[in-house]
Write a protein that holds these residues in place. Structure first.
Motif, short mmCIF file in Angstrom:
data_model
loop_
_atom_site.label_atom_id
_atom_site.label_comp_id
_atom_site.label_asym_id
_atom_site.label_seq_id
_atom_site.Cartn_x
_atom_site.Cartn_y
_atom_site.Cartn_z
N VAL A 1 -4.82 -3.64 9.42
CA VAL A 1 -5.13 -3.59 7.98
C VAL A 1 -4.98 -2.18 7.41
CG1 VAL A 1 -6.92 -3.98 6.23
CG2 VAL A 1 -6.52 -5.70 8.02
N PRO A 2 -5.61 -1.13 7.99
CA PRO A 2 -5.40 0.21 7.44
C PRO A 2 -3.94 0.67 7.54
CG PRO A 2 -7.14 0.26 9.10
CD PRO A 2 -6.60 -1.12 9.07
N LEU A 3 -3.26 0.26 8.60
CA LEU A 3 -1.85 0.62 8.74
C LEU A 3 -0.99 -0.06 7.67
CD1 LEU A 3 -1.77 0.46 12.62
CD2 LEU A 3 -1.22 2.48 11.26
N ILE A 4 -1.28 -1.30 7.38
CA ILE A 4 -0.56 -2.03 6.32
C ILE A 4 -0.80 -1.37 4.97
CG2 ILE A 4 -0.51 -4.20 5.03
CD1 ILE A 4 -0.90 -5.61 7.78
N ILE A 5 -2.05 -1.06 4.68
CA ILE A 5 -2.38 -0.41 3.40
C ILE A 5 -1.65 0.94 3.29
CG2 ILE A 5 -4.24 0.67 2.07
CD1 ILE A 5 -6.08 -1.59 3.22
N THR A 6 -1.66 1.71 4.37
CA THR A 6 -0.98 3.01 4.37
C THR A 6 0.51 2.85 4.11
OG1 THR A 6 -2.62 3.90 5.90
CG2 THR A 6 -0.54 5.09 5.74
N MET A 7 1.13 1.85 4.73
CA MET A 7 2.57 1.64 4.55
C MET A 7 2.89 1.08 3.17
SD MET A 7 3.95 2.96 7.11
CE MET A 7 2.60 4.11 7.18
N ILE A 8 2.02 0.29 2.59
CA ILE A 8 2.22 -0.18 1.21
C ILE A 8 2.20 1.02 0.26
CG2 ILE A 8 1.12 -1.43 -0.70
CD1 ILE A 8 0.33 -3.59 1.38
N VAL A 9 1.22 1.90 0.44
CA VAL A 9 1.13 3.10 -0.40
C VAL A 9 2.36 3.98 -0.20
CG1 VAL A 9 -0.17 5.24 -0.79
CG2 VAL A 9 -1.39 3.08 -0.52
N ALA A 10 2.77 4.16 1.05
CA ALA A 10 3.94 5.01 1.32
C ALA A 10 5.21 4.41 0.74
CB ALA A 10 4.10 5.21 2.84
N THR A 11 5.35 3.10 0.82
CA THR A 11 6.58 2.45 0.36
C THR A 11 6.66 2.39 -1.16
OG1 THR A 11 6.64 1.11 2.37
CG2 THR A 11 7.98 0.36 0.53
N TRP A 12 5.61 1.89 -1.80
CA TRP A 12 5.71 1.60 -3.23
C TRP A 12 5.02 2.59 -4.16
CZ3 TRP A 12 5.43 -2.87 0.00
CH2 TRP A 12 6.63 -3.58 0.03
N ILE A 13 4.15 3.44 -3.64
CA ILE A 13 3.51 4.42 -4.51
C ILE A 13 4.12 5.80 -4.28
CG2 ILE A 13 1.35 5.55 -5.17
CD1 ILE A 13 -0.08 2.90 -4.54
#
Length: 143
Positions: A90-102
């Motif tokens: 879960v924290p890894l997914i959130i981190t990668m969502i932020v890195a990818t789209w933000i």
């Protein structure tokens, strides 16, 4: 059984052990990559990059860096051993969502590609779990 017959049989069938082995390879491969390319350098250089780290969520640079180091270094260590795999993803997914789209949002996909591939791997592990070759199975699996 000849090599061709064995190959044909293996194409249409898979055992739970082979699936678990592929999850082991995925967990270790993606985690080692994340740790050595991203998490460890940020962890050992924390005080140097603290003030210049991005703050994409508006929570402060230090807090952002702490969360990223937690995910990229510590969660990846847990993932190598398959400990609490679904929770750790879960924290890894959130981190990668932020890195990818933000962080990389609005840039060409070439800048988003690496974090997007990590994201796909972590979502796959969230769905599948860690498999037989993991501490999750040893600690929480059916006896």
């Amino acid at each position: 059984m000849g090599a061709i017959e064995l190959f044909n049989k293996s194409v249409v069938t898979s055992s739970s052990k082979s699936v678990s082995f592929s999850l082991l390879v995925l967990r270790i491969g993606i985690s080692i990559s994340m740790i050595f390319l991203h998490g460890y350098p940020r962890f050992i250089n924390f005080s140097k990059i603290n003030s210049e780290f991005a703050d994409p969520l508006g929570i402060g640079t230090e807090t952002s860096l702490v969360l990223v180091v937690f995910a990229e270094f510590f969660c990846s260590l847990f993932l190598v051993f398959g400990l609490l795999t679904r929770w750790i993803c879960v924290p890894l997914i959130i981190t990668m969502i932020v890195a990818t789209w933000i962080v990389n949002g609005g840039k060409d996909f070439i800048f988003q590609e690496k974090s997007f591939i990590y994201l796909i791997c972590y979502i796959s592990l969230l769905i599948s779990g860690s498999g037989y070759f993991s501490l999750d199975f040893k600690l929480f699996g059916k006896k």
